[in-house]
Design a protein around this motif. Structure first.
Motif, PDB file in Angstrom:
ATOM      1  N   UNK A  66       3.220   1.433  -6.364  1.00  0.00           N
ATOM      2  CA  UNK A  66       3.696   2.056  -5.125  1.00  0.00           C
ATOM      3  C   UNK A  66       2.606   2.252  -4.076  1.00  0.00           C
ATOM      4  N   UNK A  67       1.612   1.385  -4.045  1.00  0.00           N
ATOM      5  CA  UNK A  67       0.528   1.544  -3.067  1.00  0.00           C
ATOM      6  C   UNK A  67       0.697   0.654  -1.836  1.00  0.00           C
ATOM      7  N   UNK A  68       1.735  -0.167  -1.774  1.00  0.00           N
ATOM      8  CA  UNK A  68       1.881  -1.080  -0.638  1.00  0.00           C
ATOM      9  C   UNK A  68       2.057  -0.327   0.679  1.00  0.00           C
ATOM     10  N   UNK A  69       2.740   0.798   0.666  1.00  0.00           N
ATOM     11  CA  UNK A  69       2.951   1.557   1.903  1.00  0.00           C
ATOM     12  C   UNK A  69       1.620   2.046   2.477  1.00  0.00           C
ATOM     13  N   UNK A  70       0.730   2.498   1.619  1.00  0.00           N
ATOM     14  CA  UNK A  70      -0.587   2.941   2.071  1.00  0.00           C
ATOM     15  C   UNK A  70      -1.351   1.780   2.687  1.00  0.00           C
ATOM     16  N   UNK A  71      -1.259   0.624   2.076  1.00  0.00           N
ATOM     17  CA  UNK A  71      -1.931  -0.558   2.592  1.00  0.00           C
ATOM     18  C   UNK A  71      -1.377  -0.956   3.955  1.00  0.00           C
ATOM     19  N   UNK A  72      -0.074  -0.986   4.080  1.00  0.00           N
ATOM     20  CA  UNK A  72       0.547  -1.384   5.349  1.00  0.00           C
ATOM     21  C   UNK A  72       0.295  -0.354   6.442  1.00  0.00           C
ATOM     22  N   UNK A  73       0.187   0.901   6.079  1.00  0.00           N
ATOM     23  CA  UNK A  73      -0.051   1.958   7.056  1.00  0.00           C
ATOM     24  C   UNK A  73      -1.364   1.728   7.810  1.00  0.00           C
ATOM     25  N   UNK A 124      -3.073  -1.215  14.776  1.00  0.00           N
ATOM     26  CA  UNK A 124      -2.396  -1.771  15.952  1.00  0.00           C
ATOM     27  C   UNK A 124      -2.003  -0.686  16.941  1.00  0.00           C
ATOM     28  N   UNK A 125      -1.579   0.453  16.457  1.00  0.00           N
ATOM     29  CA  UNK A 125      -1.162   1.549  17.337  1.00  0.00           C
ATOM     30  C   UNK A 125      -2.339   2.206  18.037  1.00  0.00           C
TER      31      UNK A 125
END
Length: 102
Positions: A3-10, A16-17
């Motif tokens: 479940x670490x993909x969200x941290x990576x994508x963040x 970008x933001x």
């Protein structure tokens, strides 16, 4: 799996933001000596050779941010070049730091 993909994508979303901007007026903003190693496997669209990759970086929007002492691109290798072609990567490290010894 973990479940670490969200941290990576963040990280990428926030980059970008909220693009990095230096907190000073010095040029280049990153004054420490910088060595960069690129591999053509991860080239942006339209870039086909190692030389084109180096030129694209130098001419790109981030090219003036750094005090380049070594910018190299390799025709072979991917995201994990230190494991795929360790000799090439070690040679890049040596070129970057060779003239920095006291």
């Amino acid at each position: 799996m973990n479940n670490s993909i969200a941290t990576s994508m963040r990280y990428y979303a926030n980059a970008n933001r909220y693009p990095w901007t230096p907190a000073h007026e010095r040029t280049p903003p990153v004054q420490a000596p910088v060595g960069l190693t690129f591999v053509t496997y991860e080239n942006p669209p339209g870039i086909h050779t190692a030389d084109e990759r180096v030129q694209a970086f130098r001419a790109g929007p981030q090219g003036d941010w750094f005090n380049h002492v070594n910018v190299t691109a390799h025709e072979h290798g991917g995201h994990f070049i230190p494991w795929e072609y360790p000799d090439a990567w070690v040679n890049d490290l040596r070129r970057t730091f060779r003239d920095r010894r006291p």
